[in-house]
Design a protein around this motif. Structure first.
Motif, PDB file in Angstrom:
ATOM      1  N   GLN A   1      72.347   2.506  44.320  1.00  0.00           N
ATOM      2  CA  GLN A   1      71.060   1.818  44.302  1.00  0.00           C
ATOM      3  C   GLN A   1      71.234   0.429  44.911  1.00  0.00           C
ATOM      4  O   GLN A   1      72.159  -0.302  44.570  1.00  0.00           O
ATOM      5  CB  GLN A   1      70.518   1.735  42.889  1.00  0.00           C
ATOM      6  N   PRO A   2      70.361   0.058  45.840  1.00  0.00           N
ATOM      7  CA  PRO A   2      70.612  -1.156  46.613  1.00  0.00           C
ATOM      8  C   PRO A   2      70.256  -2.458  45.916  1.00  0.00           C
ATOM      9  O   PRO A   2      70.797  -3.503  46.259  1.00  0.00           O
ATOM     10  CB  PRO A   2      69.731  -0.954  47.851  1.00  0.00           C
ATOM     11  N   HIS A   3      69.349  -2.434  44.979  1.00  0.00           N
ATOM     12  CA  HIS A   3      68.845  -3.692  44.424  1.00  0.00           C
ATOM     13  C   HIS A   3      69.484  -3.968  43.069  1.00  0.00           C
ATOM     14  O   HIS A   3      68.877  -3.813  42.015  1.00  0.00           O
ATOM     15  CB  HIS A   3      67.326  -3.651  44.319  1.00  0.00           C
ATOM     16  N   GLY A   4      70.739  -4.388  43.110  1.00  0.00           N
ATOM     17  CA  GLY A   4      71.450  -4.676  41.882  1.00  0.00           C
ATOM     18  C   GLY A   4      72.347  -5.883  42.032  1.00  0.00           C
ATOM     19  O   GLY A   4      72.784  -6.224  43.132  1.00  0.00           O
ATOM     20  N   LEU A   5      72.622  -6.523  40.931  1.00  0.00           N
ATOM     21  CA  LEU A   5      73.506  -7.693  40.906  1.00  0.00           C
ATOM     22  C   LEU A   5      74.462  -7.553  39.734  1.00  0.00           C
ATOM     23  O   LEU A   5      74.035  -7.387  38.588  1.00  0.00           O
ATOM     24  CB  LEU A   5      72.687  -8.982  40.746  1.00  0.00           C
ATOM     25  N   LEU A   6      75.759  -7.618  40.038  1.00  0.00           N
ATOM     26  CA  LEU A   6      76.787  -7.638  38.995  1.00  0.00           C
ATOM     27  C   LEU A   6      77.445  -9.007  39.016  1.00  0.00           C
ATOM     28  O   LEU A   6      78.216  -9.335  39.921  1.00  0.00           O
ATOM     29  CB  LEU A   6      77.823  -6.534  39.230  1.00  0.00           C
ATOM     30  N   PRO A   7      77.138  -9.854  38.020  1.00  0.00           N
ATOM     31  CA  PRO A   7      77.725 -11.193  37.965  1.00  0.00           C
ATOM     32  C   PRO A   7      79.077 -11.165  37.253  1.00  0.00           C
ATOM     33  O   PRO A   7      79.183 -10.689  36.115  1.00  0.00           O
ATOM     34  CB  PRO A   7      76.685 -11.987  37.158  1.00  0.00           C
ATOM     35  N   LEU A   8      80.113 -11.645  37.928  1.00  0.00           N
ATOM     36  CA  LEU A   8      81.476 -11.564  37.398  1.00  0.00           C
ATOM     37  C   LEU A   8      82.061 -12.953  37.177  1.00  0.00           C
ATOM     38  O   LEU A   8      81.721 -13.913  37.883  1.00  0.00           O
ATOM     39  CB  LEU A   8      82.358 -10.781  38.368  1.00  0.00           C
ATOM     40  N   ASP A   9      82.979 -13.051  36.228  1.00  0.00           N
ATOM     41  CA  ASP A   9      83.652 -14.336  35.984  1.00  0.00           C
ATOM     42  C   ASP A   9      84.908 -14.438  36.851  1.00  0.00           C
ATOM     43  O   ASP A   9      85.163 -13.580  37.710  1.00  0.00           O
ATOM     44  CB  ASP A   9      83.962 -14.499  34.491  1.00  0.00           C
ATOM     45  N   VAL A  10      85.715 -15.462  36.638  1.00  0.00           N
ATOM     46  CA  VAL A  10      86.883 -15.710  37.489  1.00  0.00           C
ATOM     47  C   VAL A  10      87.918 -14.596  37.386  1.00  0.00           C
ATOM     48  O   VAL A  10      88.740 -14.420  38.288  1.00  0.00           O
ATOM     49  CB  VAL A  10      87.529 -17.067  37.152  1.00  0.00           C
ATOM     50  N   GLU A  11      87.896 -13.823  36.316  1.00  0.00           N
ATOM     51  CA  GLU A  11      88.843 -12.730  36.150  1.00  0.00           C
ATOM     52  C   GLU A  11      88.276 -11.385  36.586  1.00  0.00           C
ATOM     53  O   GLU A  11      88.920 -10.348  36.444  1.00  0.00           O
ATOM     54  CB  GLU A  11      89.286 -12.656  34.686  1.00  0.00           C
ATOM     55  N   GLY A  12      87.066 -11.388  37.129  1.00  0.00           N
ATOM     56  CA  GLY A  12      86.460 -10.146  37.594  1.00  0.00           C
ATOM     57  C   GLY A  12      85.775  -9.346  36.516  1.00  0.00           C
ATOM     58  O   GLY A  12      85.426  -8.177  36.733  1.00  0.00           O
ATOM     59  N   ASN A  13      85.559  -9.947  35.349  1.00  0.00           N
ATOM     60  CA  ASN A  13      84.867  -9.266  34.264  1.00  0.00           C
ATOM     61  C   ASN A  13      83.385  -9.620  34.279  1.00  0.00           C
ATOM     62  O   ASN A  13      82.994 -10.722  34.694  1.00  0.00           O
ATOM     63  CB  ASN A  13      85.478  -9.661  32.918  1.00  0.00           C
ATOM     64  N   LEU A  14      82.577  -8.702  33.797  1.00  0.00           N
ATOM     65  CA  LEU A  14      81.134  -8.932  33.773  1.00  0.00           C
ATOM     66  C   LEU A  14      80.782 -10.087  32.836  1.00  0.00           C
ATOM     67  O   LEU A  14      81.239 -10.129  31.696  1.00  0.00           O
ATOM     68  CB  LEU A  14      80.396  -7.674  33.332  1.00  0.00           C
ATOM     69  N   VAL A  15      79.958 -10.984  33.334  1.00  0.00           N
ATOM     70  CA  VAL A  15      79.446 -12.082  32.514  1.00  0.00           C
ATOM     71  C   VAL A  15      78.359 -11.565  31.579  1.00  0.00           C
ATOM     72  O   VAL A  15      78.224 -12.036  30.440  1.00  0.00           O
ATOM     73  CB  VAL A  15      78.897 -13.201  33.425  1.00  0.00           C
ATOM     74  N   ARG A  16      77.599 -10.608  32.029  1.00  0.00           N
ATOM     75  CA  ARG A  16      76.486  -9.997  31.292  1.00  0.00           C
ATOM     76  C   ARG A  16      76.186  -8.665  31.953  1.00  0.00           C
ATOM     77  O   ARG A  16      76.738  -8.353  32.998  1.00  0.00           O
ATOM     78  CB  ARG A  16      75.245 -10.906  31.325  1.00  0.00           C
ATOM     79  N   PRO A  17      75.320  -7.826  31.357  1.00  0.00           N
ATOM     80  CA  PRO A  17      74.978  -6.557  32.009  1.00  0.00           C
ATOM     81  C   PRO A  17      74.413  -6.757  33.419  1.00  0.00           C
ATOM     82  O   PRO A  17      73.861  -7.822  33.747  1.00  0.00           O
ATOM     83  CB  PRO A  17      73.922  -5.960  31.068  1.00  0.00           C
ATOM     84  N   ALA A  18      74.548  -5.724  34.241  1.00  0.00           N
ATOM     85  CA  ALA A  18      74.025  -5.780  35.606  1.00  0.00           C
ATOM     86  C   ALA A  18      72.503  -5.860  35.580  1.00  0.00           C
ATOM     87  O   ALA A  18      71.844  -5.301  34.694  1.00  0.00           O
ATOM     88  CB  ALA A  18      74.466  -4.547  36.380  1.00  0.00           C
TER      89      ALA A  18
END
Length: 493
Positions: free
Chosen positions: A71-88
């Protein structure tokens, strides 16, 4: 060459096709729904669970390369370690509409955005979702060190979360902070939205390789679902695709980015190194469903009724702006029915007016692309409503070109598989540039053509002798549209 797989992770499910890399023939298929999650926030682990189920029972045995679309319209925000900051954050998150308006004003208006990245921010764009996070969840926003889209993240997971993060032109063009015209990120727009810079994925060429899994499988660049579907269908320059969902979209393959100061055209990139300009309408199949409910029937019944009427619906014209409209830009209007007379107020004429109104609205969107120099020699019609007899009968004359209705298939997954075969062939030297081939996009290595897989199995409907009748119906529609909303459409063309 071998065996490749295409994986499509849509908003609802994962579909996998395993194909012969040379011929494109489908060998095996896999499917699994995503765990039930509704709304604009998703735990992406659900995508991995669905992927694992779809790939079960040895589906990927013998596969040498995998392509990923999502799906094209998504955002996965990650922290400095590559872990999710919050759900996509995914889809058309209406909570972000005010953030989109805020961003538009911050850069100086719609024209400034169109010139910067070929798109005006909407709630769907990653850049808008970043602005929403900065405004509503500042603690989360402050922790964001990098961002990915769904297909980037899935490919990264398949590769074992390596240090390298990658994306493709098609996916990047849907973010709102990458320009298809220049082929470059606009980090300043990320900072404008979020308040600070973040790490962005490395951009791969269309036939590039993201990496190899621990088991040795090649993972190709991947792309967004729309771009993968176009590649799987085999559309090229001169082809337009009309997608019939509740809302509608019209897009085509073009040799250059179309920068539209009004923002009506969104300038995406495709999965092959070319461009994919898109025009959206707010209303498509919802018009047919609404009319069917009024008449106490379903879509098939509406189609049968419409065929009992005649072209022009006995003088009735339905302007299909039920949810406002994007093309033309009439966000606060409503649908309307015109030309009612005592002898025209019959179910079959209303049904015909609904079909013609929906298709005329989409033909208006198609004309926006034509008006910017995009050749349209045939139209691919997608979606369940494309199977309706009335739509197939009416569309060719209104669009003015042959209409191709492909057999239902997993076109996004097929496009991802074709990309995997392309990347595998380039990486292993079995696909090579033709003699005298020019440099690839951005001055990269010489261009290598993708594998020539067969075109989709389709039915073709010609306008034939109905072309003049279709033009008359469009003139009737345009007269009512322009009288009701003077100048609204002219400024879109």
């Amino acid at each position: 060459m071998g065996i490749v797989a295409g994986l499509d992770s849509s908003s609802e499910s994962t579909r996998i096709v395993v194909c012969d890399a040379d011929t494109g023939a489908v060998i095996r298929r896999g499917y699994a729904p995503h765990p039930v999650e509704k709304g604009p926030e998703v735990d992406p682990q659900a995508w991995l669970i669905s992927l694992g189920e779809a790939a079960g029972s040895g589906l990927l045995e013998g596969v040498q390369a995998i392509g990923v679309s999502a799906q094209p319209h998504g955002l996965l925000p990650l922290d400095v370690e590559g872990n999710l900051v919050r759900p996509a954050l995914v889809g058309n998150d209406k909570r972000a509409q005010s953030a989109a308006a805020d961003l538009i004003d911050s850069l100086g208006g719609r024209t400034a955005w169109a010139q910067a990245v070929g798109a005006v921010p909407q709630a769907t764009h990653a850049v808008t979702k970043l602005r929403w996070l900065a405004r509503t969840e500042p603690a989360h926003a402050a922790r964001i060190a990098e961002v990915m889209q769904p297909h980037d993240w899935l490919a990264w997971q398949l590769l074992g979360r390596p240090a390298r993060r990658t994306t493709d032109r098609g996916g990047a063009s849907a973010t709102g902070f990458w320009s298809a015209a220049t082929g470059a990120y606009r980090p300043d727009l990320v900072e404008l939205a979020l308040g600070h810079q973040v790490r962005l994925p490395e951009l791969l060429s269309p036939s590039g390789t993201a990496g190899f899994t621990p088991e040795g499988l090649l993972i190709s660049a991947g792309t967004g679902e729309t771009m993968a579907a176009a590649f799987g269908l085999g559309v090229g320059e001169g082809d337009a695709v009309v997608s019939l969902g509740a809302s509608g979209s019209v897009f085509g393959i073009h040799h250059e980015a179309l920068v539209d100061p009004s923002g009506t055209i969104t300038s995406f990139a495709d999965a092959t190194g070319r461009h994919l300009p898109v025009v959206h309408t707010s209303n498509a199949v919802r018009v047919l469903r609404g009319a069917a409910e009024m008449l106490g029937t379903d879509l098939e019944g509406l189609s049968e009724l419409a065929m009992n009427s005649s072209p022009g619906a006995y003088g009735m014209v339905l302007l299909p702006y039920l949810e406002g409209e994007k093309t033309p830009h009439l966000p606060h209007t409503a649908g309307s029915l015109h030309g009612m007379r005592r002898d025209s107020m019959k179910p079959e004429h209303l049904a015909r007016a609904a079909v013609e109104g929906m298709l005329c609205g989409l033909a208006d969107a198609l004309d926006v692309l034509r008006g910017r120099g995009m050749a349209v020699r045939r139209v691919f019609l997608l979606g369940a409503a494309a199977e309706l007899f009335a739509v197939q009968a009416v569309a060719p004359a209104l669009f003015g070109v042959p209409v191709v209705v492909p057999q239902p298939a997993e076109y996004a997954a097929l496009g991802a598989a074709r990309q995997a075969a392309w990347a595998w062939g380039v990486a292993h030297g079995t696909l090579a540039p033709a003699g005298g081939a020019e440099s690839g996009p951005g001055g990269g290595p010489a261009w290598v053509d993708p594998p020539q897989w067969p075109a989709a199995t389709s039915q073709v409907f010609e306008p034939g002798e109905e072309l003049a009748v279709g033009q008359a119906v469009r003139q009737q529609y345009a007269a009512v549209r322009d009288e009701s909303y003077p100048g609204a459409f002219q400024r879109e063309a």
